[in-house]
Write a protein that holds these residues in place. Sequence first.
Motif, short mmCIF file in Angstrom:
data_model
loop_
_atom_site.label_atom_id
_atom_site.label_comp_id
_atom_site.label_asym_id
_atom_site.label_seq_id
_atom_site.Cartn_x
_atom_site.Cartn_y
_atom_site.Cartn_z
N LYS A 288 0.85 -1.22 0.00
CA LYS A 288 0.00 0.00 0.00
C LYS A 288 0.88 1.26 0.00
O LYS A 288 1.96 1.26 -0.59
N HIS B 289 -8.58 -3.47 -6.30
CA HIS B 289 -8.52 -3.51 -4.83
C HIS B 289 -9.66 -2.67 -4.26
O HIS B 289 -10.03 -1.64 -4.84
N GLY C 135 -7.67 -4.53 7.06
CA GLY C 135 -7.05 -3.58 7.98
C GLY C 135 -7.81 -3.38 9.27
O GLY C 135 -7.54 -2.47 10.04
N SER D 7 -6.83 -8.91 6.90
CA SER D 7 -6.27 -9.22 8.22
C SER D 7 -5.71 -10.64 8.32
O SER D 7 -5.85 -11.29 9.35
P1 PGA Z 1 -4.76 -6.28 5.46
O1 PGA Z 1 -4.91 -5.80 3.91
O2 PGA Z 1 -3.99 -7.54 5.44
O3 PGA Z 1 -4.03 -5.15 6.12
O4 PGA Z 1 -6.16 -6.46 5.97
C1 PGA Z 1 -5.16 -6.71 2.89
C2 PGA Z 1 -5.34 -5.99 1.58
O5 PGA Z 1 -5.99 -4.94 1.55
O6 PGA Z 1 -4.84 -6.43 0.52
#
Ligand code: PGA
Length: 249
Positions: free
Chosen positions: A11, A94, A172, A212
Amino acid sequence: MRKYFIAGNWKMHKTASEAVALASELVKELKDGPHKYMIAPSFTALDAVSKVVKGTNILLGAQNMSTDEQGAHTGEVSVLQLKDLGVQVVILGHSERRHTYKEDDAMINKKVKLALSHGLEVILCVGELLEEREAGKAEKVCEEQTRKGLAGVSADDLKKVTIAYEPVWAIGTGKTATPEDADAIHKFTRGIIADMYGKAAADAMVIQYGGSMKADNAQALLAKENIDGGLIGGAALKADTFKPIALCK
Ligand code: PGA
């Protein structure tokens, strides 16, 4: 047998030098890893990270790409520019692109076809919002995003596509879909691929889970029949947290 595909989506984190440091650590840690790997740094770090992962078992990914090859598109990055830096995979659709930046299925489909026409691999993300899940529409949303995202993609090009199921409410937030719930959507999505391309293509389709995913839940998720890897955000930002997922059996 499908091979697990473990991908890190960094990201909007890390400067180029921070990205190089993490990529260098991962090259060492994962060199004998049994799975397929990718890391997707920010555009600003692609050039530097490309030199680190070149010739290793870690593919270089980008997090997005323009709908067009070139032209007057201020602030966009094109497929030609990505390929020039050694990018091999691009994440498209995404949820942060869909919901924060209002990318719709038609736009995502245009990007998918453009990336494939230039020989890039694509990770196509699909997934429902919390209100859609609560309204019993999770399958419908994933079906629509899968069908529209892949519209016009040939069976041959499909071999370069991975689907990432990322329930938006799990990204997230620390909330993970249960392995059973995730597997049910993965199975359903595989059924959509079977309907569009036939059973052999569906059996070969790698479907990652994202949202997550961490060292302590990866094993249970990956043990499910239809979960073939992960698209990992937060836990991909440090070698210590990414490695246990990447080396998961
Ligand atoms: P995360 O993000 O593992 O922080 O939940 C996954 C993603 O958005 O690809």
